[in-house]
Design a protein around this motif. Structure first.
Motif, PDB file in Angstrom:
ATOM      1  N   LYS A   7     -60.919 -80.161  38.757  1.00  0.00           N
ATOM      2  CA  LYS A   7     -59.858 -79.157  38.626  1.00  0.00           C
ATOM      3  C   LYS A   7     -59.968 -78.388  37.318  1.00  0.00           C
ATOM      4  N   ASN A   8     -60.542 -79.011  36.318  1.00  0.00           N
ATOM      5  CA  ASN A   8     -60.665 -78.374  35.012  1.00  0.00           C
ATOM      6  C   ASN A   8     -62.086 -77.874  34.736  1.00  0.00           C
ATOM      7  N   SER A   9     -62.895 -77.829  35.816  1.00  0.00           N
ATOM      8  CA  SER A   9     -64.271 -77.316  35.719  1.00  0.00           C
ATOM      9  C   SER A   9     -65.076 -78.029  34.630  1.00  0.00           C
ATOM     10  N   LEU A  10     -64.913 -79.337  34.547  1.00  0.00           N
ATOM     11  CA  LEU A  10     -65.644 -80.138  33.580  1.00  0.00           C
ATOM     12  C   LEU A  10     -66.715 -80.950  34.295  1.00  0.00           C
ATOM     13  N   LYS A  11     -67.868 -81.067  33.673  1.00  0.00           N
ATOM     14  CA  LYS A  11     -68.952 -81.830  34.274  1.00  0.00           C
ATOM     15  C   LYS A  11     -69.538 -82.782  33.249  1.00  0.00           C
ATOM     16  N   THR A  12     -69.969 -83.938  33.726  1.00  0.00           N
ATOM     17  CA  THR A  12     -70.620 -84.893  32.834  1.00  0.00           C
ATOM     18  C   THR A  12     -72.028 -84.403  32.526  1.00  0.00           C
ATOM     19  N   ILE A  13     -72.574 -84.859  31.405  1.00  0.00           N
ATOM     20  CA  ILE A  13     -73.936 -84.455  31.022  1.00  0.00           C
ATOM     21  C   ILE A  13     -74.931 -84.889  32.086  1.00  0.00           C
ATOM     22  N   ASN A  14     -74.699 -86.092  32.640  1.00  0.00           N
ATOM     23  CA  ASN A  14     -75.607 -86.595  33.686  1.00  0.00           C
ATOM     24  C   ASN A  14     -75.605 -85.691  34.900  1.00  0.00           C
ATOM     25  N   SER A  15     -74.397 -85.183  35.273  1.00  0.00           N
ATOM     26  CA  SER A  15     -74.317 -84.349  36.473  1.00  0.00           C
ATOM     27  C   SER A  15     -74.986 -83.017  36.250  1.00  0.00           C
ATOM     28  N   LEU A  16     -75.082 -82.572  34.972  1.00  0.00           N
ATOM     29  CA  LEU A  16     -75.737 -81.300  34.671  1.00  0.00           C
ATOM     30  C   LEU A  16     -77.257 -81.452  34.602  1.00  0.00           C
ATOM     31  N   LYS A  17     -77.681 -82.606  34.064  1.00  0.00           N
ATOM     32  CA  LYS A  17     -79.117 -82.795  33.830  1.00  0.00           C
ATOM     33  C   LYS A  17     -79.835 -83.479  34.978  1.00  0.00           C
ATOM     34  N   ASN A  18     -79.188 -84.486  35.567  1.00  0.00           N
ATOM     35  CA  ASN A  18     -79.879 -85.336  36.523  1.00  0.00           C
ATOM     36  C   ASN A  18     -79.396 -85.086  37.945  1.00  0.00           C
ATOM     37  N   THR A  19     -80.001 -84.159  38.630  1.00  0.00           N
ATOM     38  CA  THR A  19     -79.666 -83.849  40.015  1.00  0.00           C
ATOM     39  C   THR A  19     -80.946 -83.925  40.834  1.00  0.00           C
ATOM     40  N   PRO A  20     -80.844 -84.098  42.153  1.00  0.00           N
ATOM     41  CA  PRO A  20     -82.056 -84.142  42.977  1.00  0.00           C
ATOM     42  C   PRO A  20     -82.927 -82.902  42.812  1.00  0.00           C
ATOM     43  N   SER A  21     -82.297 -81.720  42.731  1.00  0.00           N
ATOM     44  CA  SER A  21     -83.078 -80.476  42.622  1.00  0.00           C
ATOM     45  C   SER A  21     -83.890 -80.426  41.334  1.00  0.00           C
ATOM     46  N   LYS A  22     -83.374 -81.048  40.260  1.00  0.00           N
ATOM     47  CA  LYS A  22     -84.100 -81.065  38.993  1.00  0.00           C
ATOM     48  C   LYS A  22     -85.198 -82.139  38.986  1.00  0.00           C
ATOM     49  N   ASN A  23     -85.225 -82.956  40.022  1.00  0.00           N
ATOM     50  CA  ASN A  23     -86.248 -84.007  40.154  1.00  0.00           C
ATOM     51  C   ASN A  23     -87.122 -83.785  41.378  1.00  0.00           C
ATOM     52  N   LYS A  24     -87.228 -82.527  41.812  1.00  0.00           N
ATOM     53  CA  LYS A  24     -87.931 -82.204  43.051  1.00  0.00           C
ATOM     54  C   LYS A  24     -89.345 -82.765  43.083  1.00  0.00           C
ATOM     55  N   GLU A  25     -90.118 -82.522  42.009  1.00  0.00           N
ATOM     56  CA  GLU A  25     -91.513 -82.950  41.998  1.00  0.00           C
ATOM     57  C   GLU A  25     -91.637 -84.472  42.072  1.00  0.00           C
ATOM     58  N   LYS A  26     -90.772 -85.165  41.343  1.00  0.00           N
ATOM     59  CA  LYS A  26     -90.811 -86.630  41.372  1.00  0.00           C
ATOM     60  C   LYS A  26     -90.413 -87.162  42.745  1.00  0.00           C
ATOM     61  N   ILE A  27     -89.404 -86.542  43.346  1.00  0.00           N
ATOM     62  CA  ILE A  27     -88.961 -86.968  44.678  1.00  0.00           C
ATOM     63  C   ILE A  27     -90.081 -86.784  45.688  1.00  0.00           C
ATOM     64  N   LEU A  28     -90.760 -85.631  45.634  1.00  0.00           N
ATOM     65  CA  LEU A  28     -91.881 -85.370  46.552  1.00  0.00           C
ATOM     66  C   LEU A  28     -92.992 -86.394  46.346  1.00  0.00           C
ATOM     67  N   GLU A  29     -93.225 -86.725  45.094  1.00  0.00           N
ATOM     68  CA  GLU A  29     -94.272 -87.705  44.784  1.00  0.00           C
ATOM     69  C   GLU A  29     -93.948 -89.064  45.389  1.00  0.00           C
ATOM     70  N   TYR A  30     -92.702 -89.490  45.249  1.00  0.00           N
ATOM     71  CA  TYR A  30     -92.298 -90.788  45.794  1.00  0.00           C
ATOM     72  C   TYR A  30     -92.264 -90.765  47.327  1.00  0.00           C
ATOM     73  N   LEU A  31     -91.899 -89.629  47.897  1.00  0.00           N
ATOM     74  CA  LEU A  31     -91.901 -89.504  49.360  1.00  0.00           C
ATOM     75  C   LEU A  31     -93.304 -89.675  49.914  1.00  0.00           C
ATOM     76  N   LYS A  32     -94.283 -89.107  49.226  1.00  0.00           N
ATOM     77  CA  LYS A  32     -95.675 -89.220  49.660  1.00  0.00           C
ATOM     78  C   LYS A  32     -96.172 -90.666  49.557  1.00  0.00           C
ATOM     79  N   LEU A  33     -95.538 -91.418  48.651  1.00  0.00           N
ATOM     80  CA  LEU A  33     -95.911 -92.832  48.494  1.00  0.00           C
ATOM     81  C   LEU A  33     -95.193 -93.726  49.510  1.00  0.00           C
ATOM     82  N   GLY A  34     -94.367 -93.091  50.366  1.00  0.00           N
ATOM     83  CA  GLY A  34     -93.672 -93.842  51.403  1.00  0.00           C
ATOM     84  C   GLY A  34     -92.319 -94.384  50.996  1.00  0.00           C
TER      85      GLY A  34
END
Length: 324
Positions: free
Chosen positions: A42-69
């Motif tokens: 409601k106050n448009s506040l976000k935690t540092i983790n929510s700003l820095k650590n999102t799936p979209s910001k980890n796209k390359e790592k996620i793709l890498e792990y997906l390829k590893l099964g």
């Protein structure tokens, strides 16, 4: 509630700058996580983790792990992300769909073996069919039981050849196995396993070849049956009298379901009582002995029940040998 939280606004800002997430803030200020998350939103506040650590910001790592099964749950733990957000990102942004191999989806289309009859019996007693969530057309078959009986879940999983995991619930005392497959659910419903089945089970054995019907009963017994030993003659419990055999086998269910059990087991003298549900029981030593001898040849049985009945069976055999 928000007015109360608002009095801690400055403290919340300080904790956010230190890198605290909503769970840590809630714990620090003694509020529920939901209340803190609502206030932040409601106050448009976000935690540092929510700003820095999102799936979209980890796209390359996620793709890498997906390829590893790796699956979303595993990836989420590695990258410290929420498993639901990882699964959604993989599905909607990367085009990955994750399903388990359900194995032999025709397993229940024809009950043509002792194992299938036993499994059907156990599901009739302790299984359930529910909709995935309110308003959904997807149905799930599930079995949840005490962790000491977890062997049955692995037996079922192996019989069907399903890759779905057997899960130990958080309390560590219960285990659960679920499978959502339209063909499996449809076949079970055709056989008589339906939603909210407790008081709706009909004469399921009639859908099973005669030579396999007793195995259905053994499976059902392992789920909703019991063997109770008594030291005294004529002791009464729940309107049932027990004789000098020292024990009674009883099975709970609907009247329609239990009515066929005496004929299948070749039992002439039995009790059919009612206490919230119907109870089919017998205690003559020749019936207990016959039941155990057949039950012990079942493709699967619960070890704890087997041992309990066996102790009484051994006494019966011992007495008979002495009389001879």
């Amino acid at each position: 509630m928000h007015n109360t939280i608002s009095t801690h606004h400055q403290k919340i800002l300080e904790l956010l700058e230190k890198g605290f997430n909503s769970i840590e803030i809630a714990k620090n200020l003694n509020f529920s996580v939901g209340a803190i998350q609502c206030y932040l939103s409601k106050n448009s506040l976000k935690t540092i983790n929510s700003l820095k650590n999102t799936p979209s910001k980890n796209k390359e790592k996620i793709l890498e792990y997906l390829k590893l099964g790796k699956r979303p749950v595993e990836i989420s733990k590695i990258l410290n992300l929420h498993p639901v957000s990882v699964n959604s990102y993989c599905h909607y942004n990367l085009g990955y769909t994750f399903t388990y191999n359900h194995g032999d989806v025709d397993y229940f289309s024809k009950i043509d073996s002792p194992s299938k009859a036993y499994v059907l019996g156990y599901i009739a007693a302790d299984g359930y069919i529910v909709r995935n969530f309110r308003g959904s057309n997807t149905k799930i078959l599930g079995i949840q039981l005490n962790v000491c009986d977890i062997d049955f879940l692995y037996f079922l999983k192996g019989q069907i050849g399903c890759q779905n995991p057997v899960k130990i619930l958080r309390n560590g005392k219960m285990a659960r196995f679920t499978i959502a497959n339209k063909k499996i659910i449809k076949d079970l419903e055709t056989l008589g396993i339906v939603e909210r089945k407790t008081f709706l089970l009909k004469d399921i054995p009639k859908n099973i070849p005669t030579k396999y019907q007793k195995y259905f009963i053994f499976g059902y017994f392992d789920g909703d049956g019991s063997f109770v030993k008594y030291k005294t003659r004529g002791k009464k419990d729940k309107n049932i009298f027990y004789n000098s055999c020292g024990g009674t086998i009883s099975i709970r269910g609907t009247k329609d379901l239990l009515s066929s059990f005496p004929k299948i087991l070749n039992i002439e003298h039995y009790n059919m009582s009612f206490n919230k549900t119907y109870i089919f029981s017998f205690s003559r030593k020749e019936y207990v002995k016959s039941f155990f001898e057949q039950y012990s040849k079942s493709p699967f049985f619960l070890k704890r029940k087997y041992e309990k009945i066996k102790s009484e069976y051994d006494k019966i055999v011992s007495k008979e040998s002495k009389q001879v």
